[in-house]
Write a protein that holds these residues in place. Structure first.
Motif, PDB file in Angstrom:
ATOM      1  N   ASP A 189      -3.557   1.267   0.759  1.00 34.60           N
ATOM      2  CA  ASP A 189      -2.160   1.230   1.376  1.00 34.60           C
ATOM      3  C   ASP A 189      -2.727   1.138   2.849  1.00 34.60           C
ATOM      4  OD1 ASP A 189      -0.769   1.256  -0.782  1.00 34.60           O
ATOM      5  OD2 ASP A 189      -0.210   3.427  -0.699  1.00 34.60           O
ATOM      6  N   TRP A 190      -3.547   2.352   3.316  1.00 32.03           N
ATOM      7  CA  TRP A 190      -4.007   2.248   4.694  1.00 32.03           C
ATOM      8  C   TRP A 190      -4.597   1.022   4.871  1.00 32.03           C
ATOM      9  CZ3 TRP A 190      -3.141   4.482   9.012  1.00 32.03           C
ATOM     10  CH2 TRP A 190      -4.209   4.395  10.118  1.00 32.03           C
ATOM     11  N   ILE A 191      -5.444   0.339   4.501  1.00 27.11           N
ATOM     12  CA  ILE A 191      -5.844  -0.615   4.641  1.00 27.11           C
ATOM     13  C   ILE A 191      -5.148  -2.008   4.888  1.00 27.11           C
ATOM     14  CG2 ILE A 191      -7.733  -2.577   4.018  1.00 27.11           C
ATOM     15  CD1 ILE A 191      -9.341  -0.648   2.629  1.00 27.11           C
ATOM     16  N   ALA A 192      -4.311  -2.038   3.804  1.00 31.65           N
ATOM     17  CA  ALA A 192      -2.994  -3.018   3.781  1.00 31.65           C
ATOM     18  C   ALA A 192      -1.959  -3.013   4.744  1.00 31.65           C
ATOM     19  CB  ALA A 192      -2.573  -3.148   2.386  1.00 31.65           C
ATOM     20  N   GLN A 193      -1.532  -1.796   5.048  1.00 26.51           N
ATOM     21  CA  GLN A 193      -0.544  -1.588   5.861  1.00 26.51           C
ATOM     22  C   GLN A 193      -0.427  -0.635   7.111  1.00 26.51           C
ATOM     23  OE1 GLN A 193       3.285  -1.127   3.669  1.00 26.51           O
ATOM     24  NE2 GLN A 193       1.750  -1.104   2.124  1.00 26.51           N
ATOM     25  N   THR A 194      -1.834  -0.972   7.912  1.00 23.09           N
ATOM     26  CA  THR A 194      -2.472   0.162   8.989  1.00 23.09           C
ATOM     27  C   THR A 194      -1.133   0.226  10.039  1.00 23.09           C
ATOM     28  OG1 THR A 194      -4.694  -0.647   8.449  1.00 23.09           O
ATOM     29  CG2 THR A 194      -4.075   0.537  10.465  1.00 23.09           C
ATOM     30  N   GLN A 195      -0.559  -0.995  10.402  1.00 19.47           N
ATOM     31  CA  GLN A 195       0.462  -0.903  11.359  1.00 19.47           C
ATOM     32  C   GLN A 195       1.506  -0.224  10.980  1.00 19.47           C
ATOM     33  OE1 GLN A 195      -0.187  -1.848  14.738  1.00 19.47           O
ATOM     34  NE2 GLN A 195      -2.302  -1.805  13.852  1.00 19.47           N
ATOM     35  N   ARG A 196       1.867  -0.263   9.608  1.00 18.52           N
ATOM     36  CA  ARG A 196       3.197   0.321   9.208  1.00 18.52           C
ATOM     37  C   ARG A 196       3.069   1.984   9.267  1.00 18.52           C
ATOM     38  NH1 ARG A 196       4.413   2.128   3.861  1.00 18.52           N
ATOM     39  NH2 ARG A 196       6.377   2.558   3.522  1.00 18.52           N
ATOM     40  N   PHE A 197       1.763   2.398   9.184  1.00 18.94           N
ATOM     41  CA  PHE A 197       1.653   3.854   9.161  1.00 18.94           C
ATOM     42  C   PHE A 197       1.351   4.357  10.552  1.00 18.94           C
ATOM     43  CE2 PHE A 197       0.322   3.000   4.764  1.00 18.94           C
ATOM     44  CZ  PHE A 197       1.456   3.880   4.101  1.00 18.94           C
TER      45      PHE A 197
ATOM     46  N   GLU B 162      -9.476  -8.702  -3.834  1.00 15.98           N
ATOM     47  CA  GLU B 162     -10.330  -8.257  -2.576  1.00 15.98           C
ATOM     48  C   GLU B 162      -9.906  -6.962  -2.027  1.00 15.98           C
ATOM     49  OE1 GLU B 162     -10.756 -11.301   0.323  1.00 15.98           O
ATOM     50  OE2 GLU B 162     -11.505 -12.589  -0.980  1.00 15.98           O
ATOM     51  N   LEU B 163      -8.555  -6.555  -1.871  1.00 19.76           N
ATOM     52  CA  LEU B 163      -8.184  -5.423  -1.347  1.00 19.76           C
ATOM     53  C   LEU B 163      -8.350  -4.311  -2.203  1.00 19.76           C
ATOM     54  CD1 LEU B 163      -6.474  -4.290   0.986  1.00 19.76           C
ATOM     55  CD2 LEU B 163      -4.468  -4.639  -0.342  1.00 19.76           C
ATOM     56  N   ASP B 164      -8.323  -4.439  -3.605  1.00 23.33           N
ATOM     57  CA  ASP B 164      -8.747  -3.620  -4.552  1.00 23.33           C
ATOM     58  C   ASP B 164     -10.144  -3.094  -4.572  1.00 23.33           C
ATOM     59  OD1 ASP B 164      -6.106  -3.229  -5.441  1.00 23.33           O
ATOM     60  OD2 ASP B 164      -6.251  -4.553  -6.980  1.00 23.33           O
TER      61      ASP B 164
ATOM     62  N   MET C 108      -6.662  -1.267  14.856  1.00 17.98           N
ATOM     63  CA  MET C 108      -6.802  -1.829  13.439  1.00 17.98           C
ATOM     64  C   MET C 108      -5.776  -2.879  13.067  1.00 17.98           C
ATOM     65  SD  MET C 108      -8.283  -0.323   9.887  1.00 17.98           S
ATOM     66  CE  MET C 108      -8.078  -1.047   8.348  1.00 17.98           C
ATOM     67  N   PRO C 109      -5.785  -3.997  12.749  1.00 14.64           N
ATOM     68  CA  PRO C 109      -4.698  -4.778  11.905  1.00 14.64           C
ATOM     69  C   PRO C 109      -4.572  -4.528  10.505  1.00 14.64           C
ATOM     70  CG  PRO C 109      -6.710  -6.259  12.416  1.00 14.64           C
ATOM     71  CD  PRO C 109      -7.187  -4.822  12.847  1.00 14.64           C
ATOM     72  N   GLY C 110      -3.310  -4.871  10.051  1.00 12.63           N
ATOM     73  CA  GLY C 110      -3.150  -4.578   8.539  1.00 12.63           C
ATOM     74  C   GLY C 110      -3.679  -5.802   7.852  1.00 12.63           C
TER      75      GLY C 110
ATOM     76  N   VAL D 238     -16.746  -7.869   0.562  1.00 13.51           N
ATOM     77  CA  VAL D 238     -15.487  -8.039   1.196  1.00 13.51           C
ATOM     78  C   VAL D 238     -15.561  -7.644   2.568  1.00 13.51           C
ATOM     79  CG1 VAL D 238     -12.998  -7.462   1.228  1.00 13.51           C
ATOM     80  CG2 VAL D 238     -14.051  -8.342  -0.782  1.00 13.51           C
ATOM     81  N   PHE D 239     -16.062  -6.189   2.827  1.00 12.71           N
ATOM     82  CA  PHE D 239     -16.155  -5.462   4.090  1.00 12.71           C
ATOM     83  C   PHE D 239     -16.953  -6.472   4.956  1.00 12.71           C
ATOM     84  CE2 PHE D 239     -18.904  -3.087   6.958  1.00 12.71           C
ATOM     85  CZ  PHE D 239     -17.867  -1.827   7.492  1.00 12.71           C
TER      86      PHE D 239
END
Length: 330
Positions: free
Chosen positions: A294-302, A318-320, A308-310, A241-242
């Motif tokens: 959470d960081w990968i999925a919601q980078t822009q929220r944090f 894939e995220l897991d 880096m986009p979320g 995935v990376f």
């Protein structure tokens, strides 16, 4: 159910738990002890001046006191007193701060720190091969050893400040500045960019981990190694995935994706051993639990405005897998 959290509390929480206070009044090194001594003398001098002024004010309000000629006030309180007191404090601070300017010993550990919007690139020299060992947002140092920090910036003016260990030093684009640090007892000390550098200036933290020399040597030796290969199906899927999500366009994982440079500059933190770091996102989240996901999925929220986009739209499996793979990079 979508989890919510007051994000403005995250920097404060990052400074808690096992991390020592980010305060100049809690020194953990020789240079920091000199700085706090100077600070206390200045605090004391300011307090005595304030008390003296209040006493004179009280005396002036008493009835029956003889009036003092204005010339006496102007010369005594306006010239003689401030020149005497400020000169004494200046001479004292210059004398004590000379210790901060002493040359770095020849056996000092050299660590290069480059500030970027809004994270820190940290480089060591591998004592075996002479190659660079690259990490991010975390500096590890041996206890009771002299350290030479070579500081610069890749974009705008930043400022390096770990108040428990040393003073504040500006980091200027195209210019190398130095900071000498003499570490003390093992511990974790929080630092901060102390020069406004853009939208996420307040969330540009780093942590300095001071540990005993054998532990530091073992850590440095491990950091010099490329990412370990894995036969675990979930981790192998995360590695794929990376690559397929083109994370390697910005990030490096030695042994998987080579370092990317544009204009001689790295674009994003090196992830070769990201699983061994204490925090994610330059001090935003503890590197534990579901925080990697959470960081990968919601980078822009944090950290709104980060480059880096979320990846909230990435399929859950894939995220897991990607999160588990990055966590395994110890």
């Amino acid at each position: 159910m979508k989890r919510t959290f007051p994000l403005f509390l995250l920097p404060a929480l990052a400074a808690c738990s096992d991390v020592n206070w980010q305060s100049v009044l809690h020194p953990a090194g020789n240079d920091a002890e000199v700085i706090v001594e100077i600070a206390w003398v200045l605090f004391g001098g300011g307090t005595l001046i304030f008390v003296g002024v209040m006493i004179m004010l009280a005396m002036s309000l008493r009835h029956g006191r003889p009036h003092v000629r204005p010339a006496v006030w102007l010369i005594g309180a306006g010239v003689v007193f401030p020149v005497t007191v400020l000169s004494a404090l200046l001479l004292y601070s210059i004398h004590r701060s000379q210790q901060l300017l002493a040359p770095v010993s020849h056996d000092a550990l050299v660590v290069s720190v480059t500030a970027k919007m809004w994270w820190w690139e940290v480089r060591y020299r591998d004592p075996v091969t002479g190659r660079d060992i690259v990490t991010a947002n975390e500096i590890r140092l041996p206890a009771n050893k002299p350290v030479y920090l070579a500081l610069t910036s890749d974009d705008v003016i930043h400022s390096f400040w770990v108040p428990a260990l040393a003073g504040k030093v500006d980091m200027l684009p195209g210019r190398l500045t130095r900071l000498r640090v003499k570490t003390g007892a093992p511990g974790i000390y929080r630092g901060q960019c102390a020069e406004y550098c853009g939208e996420q200036h307040a969330k540009m933290a780093l942590h300095v981990v001071v540990e005993e020399a054998p532990a530091f040597d073992a850590w440095l030796s491990n950091q010099a190694q490329p990412a370990r290969a894995t036969n675990d199906p979930l981790l192998a899927a995360g590695r794929q995935v990376f690559l397929t999500q083109r994370c390697a366009a910005c990030h490096t994982i030695r042994g998987v994706a080579d370092e990317n440079l544009i204009g001689g500059q790295t674009l994003a933190p090196d992830l070769t051993h990201i699983g061994s770091r204490l925090y994610l996102g330059a001090g935003i989240l503890r590197n534990e639990g579901e925080n990697m996901r959470d960081w990968i999925a919601q980078t822009q929220r944090f950290k709104h405005g980060a480059r880096m986009p979320g990846f909230a739209d990435m399929p859950d499996h894939e995220l897991d897998a990607l999160a588990r793979y990055l966590e395994s990079l110890q």
